[in-house]
Design a protein around this motif. Structure first.
Motif, PDB file in Angstrom:
ATOM      1  N   ARG A 121       0.839  -1.204   0.000  1.00 46.20           N
ATOM      2  CA  ARG A 121       0.000   0.000   0.000  1.00 46.20           C
ATOM      3  C   ARG A 121       0.868   1.245   0.000  1.00 46.20           C
ATOM      4  NH1 ARG A 121      -5.616  -0.482   1.716  1.00 46.20           N
ATOM      5  NH2 ARG A 121      -6.029  -2.675   1.822  1.00 46.20           N
ATOM      6  N   ALA A 122       0.412   2.249  -0.682  1.00 46.40           N
ATOM      7  CA  ALA A 122       1.143   3.503  -0.738  1.00 46.40           C
ATOM      8  C   ALA A 122       0.951   4.259   0.571  1.00 46.40           C
ATOM      9  CB  ALA A 122       0.641   4.354  -1.901  1.00 46.40           C
ATOM     10  N   GLN A 123       2.007   4.847   1.041  1.00 49.39           N
ATOM     11  CA  GLN A 123       1.934   5.645   2.255  1.00 49.39           C
ATOM     12  C   GLN A 123       1.389   7.021   1.899  1.00 49.39           C
ATOM     13  OE1 GLN A 123       2.570   4.501   5.308  1.00 49.39           O
ATOM     14  NE2 GLN A 123       2.935   2.512   4.363  1.00 49.39           N
ATOM     15  N   PRO A 124       0.561   7.611   2.765  1.00 47.69           N
ATOM     16  CA  PRO A 124       0.021   8.932   2.457  1.00 47.69           C
ATOM     17  C   PRO A 124       1.135   9.968   2.403  1.00 47.69           C
ATOM     18  CG  PRO A 124      -0.619   8.237   4.667  1.00 47.69           C
ATOM     19  CD  PRO A 124       0.072   7.085   4.021  1.00 47.69           C
ATOM     20  N   SER A 125       1.035  10.842   1.444  1.00 54.08           N
ATOM     21  CA  SER A 125       2.039  11.871   1.251  1.00 54.08           C
ATOM     22  C   SER A 125       1.703  13.083   2.104  1.00 54.08           C
ATOM     23  CB  SER A 125       2.072  12.271  -0.219  1.00 54.08           C
ATOM     24  OG  SER A 125       2.920  13.374  -0.397  1.00 54.08           O
ATOM     25  N   THR A 126       2.717  13.715   2.647  1.00 56.94           N
ATOM     26  CA  THR A 126       2.504  14.931   3.422  1.00 56.94           C
ATOM     27  C   THR A 126       2.753  16.166   2.577  1.00 56.94           C
ATOM     28  OG1 THR A 126       4.784  14.834   4.199  1.00 56.94           O
ATOM     29  CG2 THR A 126       3.104  13.832   5.612  1.00 56.94           C
ATOM     30  N   ALA A 127       3.199  15.971   1.328  1.00 55.57           N
ATOM     31  CA  ALA A 127       3.450  17.101   0.439  1.00 55.57           C
ATOM     32  C   ALA A 127       2.124  17.702  -0.024  1.00 55.57           C
ATOM     33  CB  ALA A 127       4.258  16.645  -0.765  1.00 55.57           C
ATOM     34  N   PRO A 128       2.035  19.022  -0.124  1.00 52.18           N
ATOM     35  CA  PRO A 128       0.783  19.636  -0.583  1.00 52.18           C
ATOM     36  C   PRO A 128       0.527  19.291  -2.043  1.00 52.18           C
ATOM     37  CG  PRO A 128       2.521  21.288  -0.362  1.00 52.18           C
ATOM     38  CD  PRO A 128       3.067  19.993   0.172  1.00 52.18           C
ATOM     39  N   THR A 129      -0.738  19.162  -2.365  1.00 53.41           N
ATOM     40  CA  THR A 129      -1.108  18.852  -3.739  1.00 53.41           C
ATOM     41  C   THR A 129      -1.258  20.144  -4.526  1.00 53.41           C
ATOM     42  OG1 THR A 129      -3.445  18.859  -3.202  1.00 53.41           O
ATOM     43  CG2 THR A 129      -2.293  16.745  -3.060  1.00 53.41           C
ATOM     44  N   ALA A 130      -1.354  20.008  -5.823  1.00 57.38           N
ATOM     45  CA  ALA A 130      -1.431  21.179  -6.691  1.00 57.38           C
ATOM     46  C   ALA A 130      -2.767  21.905  -6.575  1.00 57.38           C
ATOM     47  CB  ALA A 130      -1.200  20.764  -8.133  1.00 57.38           C
ATOM     48  N   THR A 131      -3.798  21.239  -6.064  1.00 55.58           N
ATOM     49  CA  THR A 131      -5.118  21.869  -6.024  1.00 55.58           C
ATOM     50  C   THR A 131      -5.466  22.440  -4.654  1.00 55.58           C
ATOM     51  OG1 THR A 131      -6.133  19.742  -5.533  1.00 55.58           O
ATOM     52  CG2 THR A 131      -6.011  20.388  -7.852  1.00 55.58           C
ATOM     53  N   THR A 132      -4.533  22.419  -3.710  1.00 51.92           N
ATOM     54  CA  THR A 132      -4.833  22.977  -2.401  1.00 51.92           C
ATOM     55  C   THR A 132      -4.629  24.479  -2.425  1.00 51.92           C
ATOM     56  OG1 THR A 132      -2.605  22.571  -1.632  1.00 51.92           O
ATOM     57  CG2 THR A 132      -4.243  20.886  -1.130  1.00 51.92           C
ATOM     58  N   GLY A 133      -5.328  25.165  -1.575  1.00 51.54           N
ATOM     59  CA  GLY A 133      -5.173  26.609  -1.478  1.00 51.54           C
ATOM     60  C   GLY A 133      -6.251  27.338  -2.247  1.00 51.54           C
ATOM     61  N   PRO A 134      -6.720  28.431  -1.689  1.00 54.13           N
ATOM     62  CA  PRO A 134      -7.811  29.163  -2.317  1.00 54.13           C
ATOM     63  C   PRO A 134      -7.440  29.803  -3.647  1.00 54.13           C
ATOM     64  CG  PRO A 134      -7.072  30.261  -0.304  1.00 54.13           C
ATOM     65  CD  PRO A 134      -6.311  28.986  -0.434  1.00 54.13           C
ATOM     66  N   ALA A 135      -6.170  30.117  -3.884  1.00 54.62           N
ATOM     67  CA  ALA A 135      -5.789  30.775  -5.138  1.00 54.62           C
ATOM     68  C   ALA A 135      -5.942  29.832  -6.325  1.00 54.62           C
ATOM     69  CB  ALA A 135      -4.358  31.275  -5.043  1.00 54.62           C
ATOM     70  N   GLN A 136      -5.856  28.513  -6.096  1.00 56.99           N
ATOM     71  CA  GLN A 136      -5.947  27.559  -7.184  1.00 56.99           C
ATOM     72  C   GLN A 136      -7.340  26.934  -7.277  1.00 56.99           C
ATOM     73  OE1 GLN A 136      -2.840  25.044  -5.897  1.00 56.99           O
ATOM     74  NE2 GLN A 136      -1.225  26.326  -6.714  1.00 56.99           N
ATOM     75  N   ASN A 137      -8.252  27.340  -6.438  1.00 55.52           N
ATOM     76  CA  ASN A 137      -9.594  26.794  -6.395  1.00 55.52           C
ATOM     77  C   ASN A 137     -10.441  27.423  -7.492  1.00 55.52           C
ATOM     78  OD1 ASN A 137     -12.232  26.098  -5.691  1.00 55.52           O
ATOM     79  ND2 ASN A 137     -11.739  26.058  -3.526  1.00 55.52           N
ATOM     80  N   LYS A 138     -11.228  26.595  -8.204  1.00 50.88           N
ATOM     81  CA  LYS A 138     -12.063  27.150  -9.272  1.00 50.88           C
ATOM     82  C   LYS A 138     -13.220  27.976  -8.726  1.00 50.88           C
ATOM     83  CE  LYS A 138     -15.226  23.308 -10.156  1.00 50.88           C
ATOM     84  NZ  LYS A 138     -15.699  22.387 -11.167  1.00 50.88           N
ATOM     85  N   TYR A 139     -13.487  27.884  -7.426  1.00 45.81           N
ATOM     86  CA  TYR A 139     -14.557  28.663  -6.806  1.00 45.81           C
ATOM     87  C   TYR A 139     -14.023  29.936  -6.137  1.00 45.81           C
ATOM     88  CZ  TYR A 139     -17.275  24.423  -7.434  1.00 45.81           C
ATOM     89  OH  TYR A 139     -17.902  23.341  -7.974  1.00 45.81           O
ATOM     90  N   ALA A 140     -12.718  30.205  -6.248  1.00 49.84           N
ATOM     91  CA  ALA A 140     -12.095  31.319  -5.539  1.00 49.84           C
ATOM     92  C   ALA A 140     -12.694  32.669  -5.940  1.00 49.84           C
ATOM     93  CB  ALA A 140     -10.592  31.322  -5.787  1.00 49.84           C
ATOM     94  N   HIS A 141     -13.112  32.826  -7.166  1.00 49.99           N
ATOM     95  CA  HIS A 141     -13.639  34.105  -7.626  1.00 49.99           C
ATOM     96  C   HIS A 141     -15.169  34.189  -7.547  1.00 49.99           C
ATOM     97  CE1 HIS A 141     -14.075  31.480 -11.074  1.00 49.99           C
ATOM     98  NE2 HIS A 141     -14.977  32.309 -11.540  1.00 49.99           N
ATOM     99  N   ARG A 142     -15.813  33.102  -7.224  1.00 47.89           N
ATOM    100  CA  ARG A 142     -17.279  33.078  -7.222  1.00 47.89           C
ATOM    101  C   ARG A 142     -17.848  33.608  -5.913  1.00 47.89           C
ATOM    102  NH1 ARG A 142     -18.801  27.414 -10.222  1.00 47.89           N
ATOM    103  NH2 ARG A 142     -17.614  27.843 -12.102  1.00 47.89           N
ATOM    104  N   ARG A 143     -19.024  34.207  -6.022  1.00 56.23           N
ATOM    105  CA  ARG A 143     -19.703  34.724  -4.834  1.00 56.23           C
ATOM    106  C   ARG A 143     -20.767  33.764  -4.337  1.00 56.23           C
ATOM    107  NH1 ARG A 143     -20.699  40.863  -4.627  1.00 56.23           N
ATOM    108  NH2 ARG A 143     -18.919  40.902  -3.248  1.00 56.23           N
ATOM    109  N   ASN A 144     -21.269  32.885  -5.218  1.00 55.20           N
ATOM    110  CA  ASN A 144     -22.320  31.938  -4.855  1.00 55.20           C
ATOM    111  C   ASN A 144     -21.934  30.533  -5.285  1.00 55.20           C
ATOM    112  OD1 ASN A 144     -24.244  33.846  -3.844  1.00 55.20           O
ATOM    113  ND2 ASN A 144     -24.627  34.461  -5.953  1.00 55.20           N
ATOM    114  N   TYR A 145     -22.557  29.573  -4.652  1.00 55.17           N
ATOM    115  CA  TYR A 145     -22.393  28.173  -5.027  1.00 55.17           C
ATOM    116  C   TYR A 145     -23.784  27.583  -5.173  1.00 55.17           C
ATOM    117  CZ  TYR A 145     -21.323  23.211  -4.763  1.00 55.17           C
ATOM    118  OH  TYR A 145     -21.237  21.871  -5.032  1.00 55.17           O
ATOM    119  N   THR A 146     -24.023  26.827  -6.224  1.00 54.93           N
ATOM    120  CA  THR A 146     -25.302  26.158  -6.423  1.00 54.93           C
ATOM    121  C   THR A 146     -25.182  24.731  -5.915  1.00 54.93           C
ATOM    122  OG1 THR A 146     -25.704  27.500  -8.384  1.00 54.93           O
ATOM    123  CG2 THR A 146     -27.062  25.532  -8.107  1.00 54.93           C
TER     124      THR A 146
END
Length: 108
Positions: free
Chosen positions: A40-65
């Motif tokens: 089994r693969a051990q869980p990585s402690t390195a941050p992933t590329a999609t973490t953080g609000p700047a890389q989030n596709k919802y970062a610029h949105r005001r609402n969520y459906t």
């Protein structure tokens, strides 16, 4: 007595099936958690590329459906907005009664 030429080739099916079963059992055993974390693969402690609000596709949105199956925690994880912030921005929101198509504020 029958000659060797008239014997059916199906007589080899049982040993082949037994070997195939053994291989399948070995594969299942090696991928199971019975032997600890072997294979089994051990869980990585390195941050992933999609973490953080700047890389989030919802970062610029005001609402969520809301979509079918969404939870408040899941929405918070998708959008990068804390659950407490979502609750403060949407005071009448019942986390247990989210409805698909419902709009939720993410920002002021």
């Amino acid at each position: 007595m029958k000659s060797r030429a008239s014997r059916s080739p199906l007589r080899l099916l049982a040993p082949v099936a037994l070997i195939a079963f053994g291989v399948a059992l070995a594969l299942v055993w090696s991928n199971s958690s019975v032997g600890g974390t072997h294979g089994r693969a051990q869980p990585s402690t390195a941050p992933t590329a999609t973490t953080g609000p700047a890389q989030n596709k919802y970062a610029h949105r005001r609402n969520y459906t809301v979509r079918t199956g969404d939870t408040l925690g899941g929405i918070a994880e998708k959008t990068g907005v804390a659950v407490t912030t979502l609750e403060q921005l949407n005071p009448g929101l019942d986390p247990q009664a989210l409805v698909a198509g419902q709009k939720i504020k993410l920002r002021e």
